[in-house]
Scaffold this motif. Sequence first.
Motif, PDB file in Angstrom:
ATOM      1  N   ASN A  13       0.857  -1.196   0.000  1.00  0.00           N
ATOM      2  CA  ASN A  13       0.000   0.000   0.000  1.00  0.00           C
ATOM      3  C   ASN A  13       0.891   1.243   0.000  1.00  0.00           C
ATOM      4  O   ASN A  13       1.053   1.895   1.041  1.00  0.00           O
ATOM      5  N   PRO A  14       1.497   1.576  -1.157  1.00  0.00           N
ATOM      6  CA  PRO A  14       2.424   2.706  -1.188  1.00  0.00           C
ATOM      7  C   PRO A  14       1.753   4.006  -0.752  1.00  0.00           C
ATOM      8  O   PRO A  14       0.578   4.260  -1.060  1.00  0.00           O
ATOM      9  N   ARG A  15       2.500   4.811  -0.029  1.00  0.00           N
ATOM     10  CA  ARG A  15       2.013   6.128   0.367  1.00  0.00           C
ATOM     11  C   ARG A  15       2.606   7.150  -0.595  1.00  0.00           C
ATOM     12  O   ARG A  15       3.819   7.209  -0.799  1.00  0.00           O
ATOM     13  N   VAL A  16       1.729   7.958  -1.184  1.00  0.00           N
ATOM     14  CA  VAL A  16       2.107   8.874  -2.258  1.00  0.00           C
ATOM     15  C   VAL A  16       1.847  10.308  -1.823  1.00  0.00           C
ATOM     16  O   VAL A  16       0.773  10.616  -1.291  1.00  0.00           O
ATOM     17  N   TRP A  32      -7.984  15.548 -13.149  1.00  0.00           N
ATOM     18  CA  TRP A  32      -7.376  14.242 -12.939  1.00  0.00           C
ATOM     19  C   TRP A  32      -6.626  14.160 -11.615  1.00  0.00           C
ATOM     20  O   TRP A  32      -6.647  13.124 -10.944  1.00  0.00           O
ATOM     21  N   VAL A  33      -5.962  15.237 -11.217  1.00  0.00           N
ATOM     22  CA  VAL A  33      -5.293  15.265  -9.909  1.00  0.00           C
ATOM     23  C   VAL A  33      -6.321  15.027  -8.799  1.00  0.00           C
ATOM     24  O   VAL A  33      -6.083  14.247  -7.860  1.00  0.00           O
ATOM     25  N   ASN A  34      -7.459  15.692  -8.908  1.00  0.00           N
ATOM     26  CA  ASN A  34      -8.523  15.493  -7.914  1.00  0.00           C
ATOM     27  C   ASN A  34      -9.025  14.053  -7.915  1.00  0.00           C
ATOM     28  O   ASN A  34      -9.331  13.475  -6.856  1.00  0.00           O
ATOM     29  N   GLU A  35      -9.104  13.469  -9.122  1.00  0.00           N
ATOM     30  CA  GLU A  35      -9.596  12.095  -9.235  1.00  0.00           C
ATOM     31  C   GLU A  35      -8.641  11.120  -8.539  1.00  0.00           C
ATOM     32  O   GLU A  35      -9.075  10.196  -7.844  1.00  0.00           O
ATOM     33  N   ILE A  36      -7.352  11.316  -8.716  1.00  0.00           N
ATOM     34  CA  ILE A  36      -6.382  10.441  -8.050  1.00  0.00           C
ATOM     35  C   ILE A  36      -6.521  10.543  -6.537  1.00  0.00           C
ATOM     36  O   ILE A  36      -6.451   9.533  -5.817  1.00  0.00           O
ATOM     37  N   SER A  37      -6.744  11.752  -6.039  1.00  0.00           N
ATOM     38  CA  SER A  37      -6.953  11.928  -4.594  1.00  0.00           C
ATOM     39  C   SER A  37      -8.166  11.133  -4.121  1.00  0.00           C
ATOM     40  O   SER A  37      -8.155  10.535  -3.035  1.00  0.00           O
ATOM     41  N   ARG A  38      -9.216  11.121  -4.934  1.00  0.00           N
ATOM     42  CA  ARG A  38     -10.419  10.391  -4.545  1.00  0.00           C
ATOM     43  C   ARG A  38     -10.204   8.875  -4.545  1.00  0.00           C
ATOM     44  O   ARG A  38     -10.936   8.144  -3.879  1.00  0.00           O
ATOM     45  N   PHE A  39      -9.207   8.413  -5.285  1.00  0.00           N
ATOM     46  CA  PHE A  39      -8.907   6.981  -5.309  1.00  0.00           C
ATOM     47  C   PHE A  39      -8.088   6.538  -4.100  1.00  0.00           C
ATOM     48  O   PHE A  39      -7.819   5.344  -3.928  1.00  0.00           O
ATOM     49  N   SER A  40      -7.664   7.472  -3.271  1.00  0.00           N
ATOM     50  CA  SER A  40      -6.834   7.136  -2.117  1.00  0.00           C
ATOM     51  C   SER A  40      -7.519   6.085  -1.254  1.00  0.00           C
ATOM     52  O   SER A  40      -8.726   6.142  -0.992  1.00  0.00           O
ATOM     53  N   GLY A  41      -6.715   5.114  -0.818  1.00  0.00           N
ATOM     54  CA  GLY A  41      -7.251   4.037   0.003  1.00  0.00           C
ATOM     55  C   GLY A  41      -7.585   2.789  -0.781  1.00  0.00           C
ATOM     56  O   GLY A  41      -7.937   1.757  -0.198  1.00  0.00           O
ATOM     57  N   ARG A  42      -7.435   2.859  -2.114  1.00  0.00           N
ATOM     58  CA  ARG A  42      -7.757   1.699  -2.957  1.00  0.00           C
ATOM     59  C   ARG A  42      -6.470   1.146  -3.589  1.00  0.00           C
ATOM     60  O   ARG A  42      -6.264   1.204  -4.785  1.00  0.00           O
ATOM     61  N   GLY A  43      -5.584   0.666  -2.740  1.00  0.00           N
ATOM     62  CA  GLY A  43      -4.317   0.123  -3.207  1.00  0.00           C
ATOM     63  C   GLY A  43      -3.141   1.046  -2.978  1.00  0.00           C
ATOM     64  O   GLY A  43      -1.990   0.654  -3.141  1.00  0.00           O
ATOM     65  N   PHE A  44      -3.412   2.275  -2.600  1.00  0.00           N
ATOM     66  CA  PHE A  44      -2.375   3.265  -2.294  1.00  0.00           C
ATOM     67  C   PHE A  44      -3.031   4.374  -1.491  1.00  0.00           C
ATOM     68  O   PHE A  44      -4.259   4.522  -1.481  1.00  0.00           O
ATOM     69  N   ARG A 392      -9.472  -1.396 -13.781  1.00  0.00           N
ATOM     70  CA  ARG A 392      -8.244  -1.676 -14.525  1.00  0.00           C
ATOM     71  C   ARG A 392      -7.208  -0.585 -14.268  1.00  0.00           C
ATOM     72  O   ARG A 392      -6.024  -0.873 -14.085  1.00  0.00           O
ATOM     73  N   TRP A 393      -7.662   0.665 -14.270  1.00  0.00           N
ATOM     74  CA  TRP A 393      -6.730   1.774 -14.032  1.00  0.00           C
ATOM     75  C   TRP A 393      -6.094   1.632 -12.645  1.00  0.00           C
ATOM     76  O   TRP A 393      -4.875   1.786 -12.496  1.00  0.00           O
ATOM     77  N   LEU A 394      -6.918   1.355 -11.641  1.00  0.00           N
ATOM     78  CA  LEU A 394      -6.402   1.209 -10.281  1.00  0.00           C
ATOM     79  C   LEU A 394      -5.364   0.100 -10.197  1.00  0.00           C
ATOM     80  O   LEU A 394      -4.318   0.247  -9.556  1.00  0.00           O
TER      81      LEU A 394
END
Length: 407
Positions: A13-16, A32-44, A392-394
Amino acid sequence: MEPNPSPAAALANPRVLQVFNQYLESGGEEVWVNEISRFSGRGFTVDDLRFQSSEWTRKGAPTRLRQAQRVWDNPGSRDRLRAAVENSRPDLLLFHNIIPVGSLGLYDEAAKLRLPVVQYIHNFRPFSPSGTMWVNGRVHDGGLRGNPWPEVFGRAWERSFLRTFLVAMYQSRLLGSGTLDVVKRWIAVSEFMRGKFISAGIPADKVVTLRHCWKPRATPEPARMGSHYLFLGRLVPEKGIYTMLEAWKILEKRLGAACPRLVIAGSGPEEARIHAAVARMKKVVCVGFVSGKPKDDLLHGCRALIAPSIWWEPLGLIVYEAYDFARPVVAAASGGLTETVQEGVTGFLHEPGDPERLAADIERMEQLGADGRLEMGRAGHQWLLENASPERWLNDFSGILRSVSKD
């Protein structure tokens, strides 16, 4: 800084720490930056460090000359990066745009902190001082071969010779210094962009393609196509606005009353000029910036979306939006658009900057009728489901982060 205590946990679970200098105007990169933040907790896990270009437009901001100098190295931004690293203890840094306020000095600071960098490729920096390679109405790709002078003399960044020259000089110094060795992976948003960065000298094994994902609607709503075609985007020349207007002049002359309507939705530097041109046309209307339900209504009711970009579009998320509503796309064969629009299947592709061909493609779209256009739109929606899966992206993004953490 002490190393993180559990390498095994970091790999799982890498911390970014995501680093982004927000532009004065919001756009696709910020989305897209905001979208990546929303993915936090799903594998990173993601923490954010954001700089604001607006910081240099307020009272008390550095002088223009000092700003230009700090694009190379901003000590205050280095301090903020060190503090954020101390606070969040990341395994790696994820860089997006980092200038002007963040500064190119953040790469050197990352090296000093002994943290690997993953660089998202949203545009053509660090080879192009403007990021777009757009100069005087065309793409000048000399920056990819170490020749940024067309952009410098064309005042490509902020319409300033001095500021463009300084950024070009800083980028050349950065590329020649070896500092960018701290970047362990470059994430390209299309195969087109990957190829361009490899041609510019980035090792092929360091550049990976990862197109943006999209969470589509469960099923497209029933068709209720209206009478209009839609342009949705920023009103700047490189988006092909004037090619599109010339195409509609051809259509108005050729089809008369049968010419379909064109709705232009968006704002930008060319807004006043475009409104003046549209005032002399019969079948074109400008509605300004739209979002939320008005934007959805325009997409839902259109016959097709038009993406006539004449610069090298890195990807073109607007195509995803059209497919989300099961609408076909008429696009320029430009950059990443050629990877998302399938000729004759999900839309049509024309030579960038060719109004005659664009007009012909609109006529082809008209000849398909509502059923033919809907069939194309449904094919686009199916493409979205098959090629832009968030899961798939995640999986792929997490794999990139883990591979960097392992290095």
